[in-house]
Scaffold this motif. Structure first.
Motif, PDB file in Angstrom:
ATOM      1  N   SER A   1      -8.433  -1.325   5.050  1.00 54.44           N
ATOM      2  CA  SER A   1      -7.993  -1.795   3.743  1.00 54.44           C
ATOM      3  C   SER A   1      -6.755  -2.682   3.869  1.00 54.44           C
ATOM      4  O   SER A   1      -6.126  -2.749   4.923  1.00 54.44           O
TER       5      SER A   1
ATOM      6  N   GLU B   1      -9.931   2.148  -5.617  1.00 56.84           N
ATOM      7  CA  GLU B   1      -8.997   3.276  -5.619  1.00 56.84           C
ATOM      8  C   GLU B   1      -7.958   3.170  -4.514  1.00 56.84           C
ATOM      9  O   GLU B   1      -6.911   3.836  -4.576  1.00 56.84           O
ATOM     10  N   THR B   2      -8.225   2.388  -3.476  1.00 57.21           N
ATOM     11  CA  THR B   2      -7.285   2.276  -2.353  1.00 57.21           C
ATOM     12  C   THR B   2      -6.570   0.937  -2.326  1.00 57.21           C
ATOM     13  O   THR B   2      -6.032   0.540  -1.300  1.00 57.21           O
TER      14      THR B   2
ATOM     15  N   HIS C   1      -5.063   6.421   6.723  1.00 63.53           N
ATOM     16  CA  HIS C   1      -5.120   5.910   5.350  1.00 63.53           C
ATOM     17  C   HIS C   1      -5.442   4.417   5.336  1.00 63.53           C
ATOM     18  O   HIS C   1      -6.260   3.956   4.536  1.00 63.53           O
TER      19      HIS C   1
ATOM     20  N   ARG D   1       0.830  -1.205   0.000  1.00 64.76           N
ATOM     21  CA  ARG D   1       0.000   0.000   0.000  1.00 64.76           C
ATOM     22  C   ARG D   1       0.866   1.258   0.000  1.00 64.76           C
ATOM     23  O   ARG D   1       1.788   1.385   0.787  1.00 64.76           O
TER      24      ARG D   1
END
Length: 332
Positions: free
Chosen positions: A257, A206-207, A198, A187
């Motif tokens: 995420s 998108e992440t 984040h 990431r």
């Protein structure tokens, strides 16, 4: 997968009080929905879950990812990226990678032409015959310090730089065992953004983490038909991972995420000693089998006794689970 004679557990029999709840997701649509909801409810309580028939990985990955296939895919990608020269675009190196790069640059000699951290293949060898693998923190293993480890149980093999070299060692070596850890995706945190915020953001296309491998291998042809036949790990991750299912699972559990994706390979009867993990982990077994022992953190100082924070084995337990059972029992 099934094994004719799986290795015996390398721990006292009384240490495990039961098995992790198992849920099957490969039945009818009705049973999948029912089992999936039960699994989500269990995981929301902070408990581990075992999912069988999980749609996360496609059958193509499960059938293709052999040592031979990964050797062709990863080594070809590394050669392609290495021939480009200059700086490689991609996620920034971790603190551990930066420390290793600084150490190599300072020592000179054989480390002077060391490859970029993101292109490297981390291979570790167990040296004492017990086939135990510790992830030693190099920055804390300072010569002359109180916690300096002179002869670690497992050491990195700096000369083994490709997946094919690791596979050769894993197949041919009998007295020593090896393991591999390679970062496939990582990431990227945008500048000016707090890392914690984040990573806590909901998982969306998108992440997604960035690929640490080229999306096409050097042997891939321009034609789609030939490209599909060429070994390409990044292509497999893009096309054979059910990302929508993973997005849904992470949102349901409020897990944020994906931080990174690692490929772990090893040999039979290898052991990773008890260690405290800093983040939630989703493990997918592609081939072979792995046995896990999960212990509640409440036993950290009533049975596990971790190494001091400044020790190179920080977050590992000082207890040898293969020692005499009576000796271990007195610690709990």
């Amino acid at each position: 997968g099934p094994a004719a004679c799986p290795p015996a557990p390398r721990r006292p029999s009384w240490l495990a009080g039961g098995e992790v709840a198992c849920f099957r997701l490969d039945g009818t649509s009705e049973s999948r929905a029912r089992e999936g909801e039960r699994a989500h409810a269990e995981a929301r309580q902070g408990r581990p879950v075992h999912l069988t028939g999980c749609p996360l990985l496609g059958k193509r990955v499960l059938s293709r990812w052999t040592f031979a296939y990964l050797s062709a895919a990863i080594d070809a990608t590394s050669r392609t990226d290495g021939d480009k020269g200059g700086e490689k675009e991609g996620p920034p190196p971790t603190r551990k990678e930066e420390a290793g790069a600084e150490m190599g640059a300072g020592e000179g000699g054989s480390h002077a032409k060391r490859r970029a951290p993101l292109l490297s293949t981390d291979v570790t060898c167990s040296m004492d015959g017990r086939n135990r693998f510790f992830d030693l923190e190099v920055g804390k293993n300072v010569y002359g310090s109180h916690y300096h480890i002179r002869e670690p149980e497992s050491i990195p093999l700096e000369d083994v730089e490709t997946f094919s070299e690791f596979a050769s060692c894993a197949v041919k070596w009998r007295e020593k065992h090896v393991q591999l850890n390679k970062v496939l995706m990582k990431r990227r945190v945008p500048s000016g953004t707090r890392v914690k915020d984040h990573l806590a953001a909901a998982m969306t296309p998108e992440t997604m983490p960035d690929f640490c491998l080229s999306k096409t291998s050097s042997g891939a042809a321009e034609k789609k038909e030939r490209a599909e036949k060429s070994p390409c790990v990044a292509g497999d991750l893009m096309n054979e991972v059910d990302w929508p299912w993973l997005f849904s699972f992470l949102r349901n559990q409020d897990l944020g995420s994906v931080r990174d994706v690692h490929l772990h390979c090893g040999t039979a009867n290898s052991l990773h000693p008890c260690r405290y993990e800093l983040c939630d982990t989703l493990i997918t077994q592609v081939r072979g089998r792995t046995r896990f022992l999960l212990i509640s953190p409440e036993h950290a100082f009533t049975g596990l006794y971790p190494y001091p924070v400044h020790h190179p084995y920080d977050r590992y337990s000082m207890v040898d689970f293969e020692a005499d059972e009576d000796e271990i029992a007195n610690l709990w």
